[in-house]
Design an enzyme around this catalytic site. Structure first.
Site, PDB file in Angstrom:
ATOM      1  N   MET A 141      47.214  34.887  41.860  1.00 34.31           N
ATOM      2  CA  MET A 141      45.920  34.574  42.463  1.00 34.31           C
ATOM      3  C   MET A 141      45.018  35.785  42.353  1.00 34.31           C
ATOM      4  SD  MET A 141      44.979  33.610  46.444  1.00 34.31           S
ATOM      5  CE  MET A 141      45.174  35.314  47.008  1.00 34.31           C
ATOM      6  N   ASP A 143      40.338  36.087  42.385  1.00 41.36           N
ATOM      7  CA  ASP A 143      39.110  35.871  43.146  1.00 41.36           C
ATOM      8  C   ASP A 143      39.133  34.617  44.020  1.00 41.36           C
ATOM      9  OD1 ASP A 143      38.511  37.850  41.359  1.00 41.36           O
ATOM     10  OD2 ASP A 143      36.910  36.763  40.339  1.00 41.36           O
ATOM     11  N   TRP A 167      48.040  37.516  35.531  1.00 43.66           N
ATOM     12  CA  TRP A 167      46.788  36.826  35.187  1.00 43.66           C
ATOM     13  C   TRP A 167      46.919  36.048  33.881  1.00 43.66           C
ATOM     14  CZ3 TRP A 167      43.323  36.275  31.300  1.00 43.66           C
ATOM     15  CH2 TRP A 167      42.078  35.728  31.627  1.00 43.66           C
ATOM     16  N   GLU A 312      30.411  41.639  38.759  1.00 40.83           N
ATOM     17  CA  GLU A 312      31.077  40.344  38.899  1.00 40.83           C
ATOM     18  C   GLU A 312      30.841  39.782  40.296  1.00 40.83           C
ATOM     19  OE1 GLU A 312      34.946  40.448  36.062  1.00 40.83           O
ATOM     20  OE2 GLU A 312      35.189  41.575  37.918  1.00 40.83           O
ATOM     21  N   TRP A 403      42.243  45.784  40.150  1.00 39.44           N
ATOM     22  CA  TRP A 403      42.597  45.478  38.770  1.00 39.44           C
ATOM     23  C   TRP A 403      43.384  46.595  38.092  1.00 39.44           C
ATOM     24  CZ3 TRP A 403      43.187  40.971  36.987  1.00 39.44           C
ATOM     25  CH2 TRP A 403      42.363  39.912  37.375  1.00 39.44           C
TER      26      TRP A 403
END
Length: 569
Positions: A141, A143, A167, A312, A403
């Protein structure tokens, strides 16, 4: 998430059918597997160190119905993930690893461990899984997406990989809650199509039927991430359980490589929908009457704030100054803008801007060179707000990772959690407007009885008299050290000796936050693998992951007094 909720996504694994039949080996990197068993799932063995295998799923007419990337096991199985199947389907599998190192495809461990089943076991196998923060039942999981409140239920969608705990394969997962603490897993909401993977976005309730799908329809807007990134919409007439994609997708396109993460809201003064989009290192604003035809309005950001990474997950909303509720011009607009990399201590973080929005253009009141951070920890990112929060509140939820190491943290059944829900406000400090962030009243409601020592899930309230040092530790000698400097107006957290830090060189760190004045009380929340510290007035927040080999059980305070409260689960 409560342990008991983990079994709701699927019941405990009971009996497995025989292993999947032998694959058809077609070359050094190519195989096929025909689905024949009349069961719900094919359980795919994953080995995280391997390269992704590309799997195309075709139906009995040889038409493609799904495509996905899975790190199929070569010599060791880390865990299994479920692929929902139907009789007659064919899996066309292409491997991308180095055959000289991995050996012959026919000998891969995945063929021996691949099994059919009607159930998938989601019983918790991770001692670092949080107890009162949202996590996916399994898989990856990142955003939070499409969050809204309707009929007493909070809906949280999220970037989800159902085929591994790293991811890949972006879809919208879905969870619901009545109290923002205890979450019920729901079926996947929006899956990839031929326009691309389903990246981040938002959802609104179309009360006035502007889209033509009926009053009260839930409309989601998201990024379709294919060869290019475009914006699409989907609608739900059953309260957000299932979505139908608009036949005219995409609804917004642009000649830009990073064009994503639409955040939609209704602007009452102009009677239009507004969407704010992240575009490289700026945001762009568009308007629409029906969410299908969009008109470009303006851009913001090229000369403002931090530009060390890609912008983002934007959000734009009004707030009222807490000390001037009846004064003119007390309403200001806040633009949240997540950036990766570029955070104050490396990797990803959330910056914000304060100003005004007139329905067409955002005007910032801050100096262009100034950067304001919403949270000064390393593990607070992709923060956005819920649509329609009750009582006029503005409630935000972050992704609790970074990240730099999100794919490597020491869990495998799942990766990543959301931070605590936070109620946002604005106030003034040193002549400027700052964003305040406090745990919501739903978090307050789970404060339990006072206890003598730290537990793996607790709240620590520290009353501070001046400079203060706060240390959490365990019998293994692992410790998390916090320091408040009253003269410098700073708060720091040192996790360099907090436990397992060796999975990433970027993980050991000391994070430091401005406090915008004196701190009188700190609220610190522990939940197995995370520590979130808040100034009780909301002027400072810091979120950091920790992975102690055993829970911290001792707190020492110099310059203050601590009270420990259990969390009611």
């Amino acid at each position: 998430m409560r342990k008991t909720l983990l079994t709701l996504a699927a019941t405990a694994l009971t009996t497995l059918a025989a292993n999947a039949q032998s694959p058809m080996i077609l070359g050094d990197n190519h195989a096929m597997l025909r689905i024949k068993q009349g069961t719900k799932y094919l359980l795919l063995p994953v080995q995280e160190k391997e390269e992704n295998a590309h799997i195309a799923v075709t139906d009995s007419r040889n038409e493609m119905v799904r495509r996905l990337n899975v790190k199929l096991a070569v010599d060791k199985v880390d865990y299994l993930v479920p692929l929902e199947i139907a009789d007659g389907q064919l899996l066309d599998i292409t491997f991308h690893g180095d055959r000289r190192k991995t050996g012959a495809v026919k000998d891969y461990a995945c063929w021996k461990e691949m099994k059919y089943s009607d159930t998938f076991d989601t019983t918790n196998r991770e001692h670092f899984r949080p107890l009162y923060h949202h996590t996916p039942a399994y898989g990856w999981m990142n955003d939070p997406n499409g969050m809204f409140y309707k009929d007493g239920v909070w809906h949280l969608y999220y970037q989800f990989n159902p085929y591994g705990s790293q991811w890949e394969n972006m879809t919208w997962g879905h969870s619901t809650s009545t109290d923002l603490i205890h979450w019920q897993p729901q079926p996947m909401a929006i899956e990839a199509d031929w326009l691309g993977a389903i990246f981040s976005g938002s959802a609104v309730i179309d009360k006035q039927n502007t889209t033509g799908y009926g009053p009260g329809t839930v409309v989601a807007m998201y990024t379709s991430a294919g060869a290019s990134q475009t914006q699409s919409i989907a609608y739900s007439t059953d309260g957000g359980k299932t979505f139908t994609k608009y036949a005219g997708n995409p609804v917004i396109t642009a000649n830009a490589p990073d064009f994503r993460d639409p955040k939609v809201f209704w602007h009452e003064q102009t009677k239009r929908w507004i969407v704010v989009l992240a575009v490289g290192q700026e945001v762009q604003l568009y308007s629409s009457r029906d969410m299908k035809q969009w008109h470009y309005e303006s851009s913001f950001g090229r000369e403002y704030g931090n530009h060390d990474g890609v912008w983002e997950c934007p959000d734009l909303f009004p707030l009222t100054l807490s000390s001037q509720t009846s004064a003119p011009n007390s309403e200001k607009w806040v633009l949240l803008l997540n950036i990766n990399p570029g955070g104050p201590f490396g990797g990803s973080a959330t910056q914000y801007f304060v100003g005004q929005f007139d329905g067409h253009k955002f005007t910032c009141e801050d100096q262009p060179t100034e950067t304001k951070w919403m949270d000064y920890g390393k593990d607070h990112y992709a923060t956005v707000t819920f649509w329609g929060a009750p009582d006029g509140r503005t409630v935000a939820l972050p992704w609790m990772s970074n990240w730099q190491y999100a794919n490597q943290v020491p869990t495998m059944q799942f990766r990543s959690a959301n931070g605590l829900p936070r109620e946002l406000g604005i106030t003034t400090a040193d002549g400027e407007t700052i964003l305040t962030s406090r745990p919501t009243k739903e978090v307050d409601a789970v404060r339990g009885d006072r206890v003598k020592s730290l537990t793996e899930a607790c709240e620590v309230v520290v009353d501070i008299k001046g400079n203060a040092d706060i240390t959490f530790s365990n019998a293994k000698g692992e410790e998390l050290v916090m320091h408040y400097d009253q003269q410098k107006h700073t708060f720091s957290m040192d996790r360099r000796r907090s436990g397992n830090t060796g999975f990433s060189e970027a993980f050991p760190a000391v994070t430091v936050a401005p406090t915008y004045g004196n701190i009188k009380q700190l609220r610190i929340f522990i939940d197995r693998c995370s520590v979130e510290a808040f100034d009780a007035q909301g002027k400072m927040a810091m979120t950091n992951l920790v992975f102690p080999s055993e829970p911290y059980n001792t707190v020492k305070v110099k310059g203050g007094k601590a009270k420990v409260y259990q969390i009611k689960l």
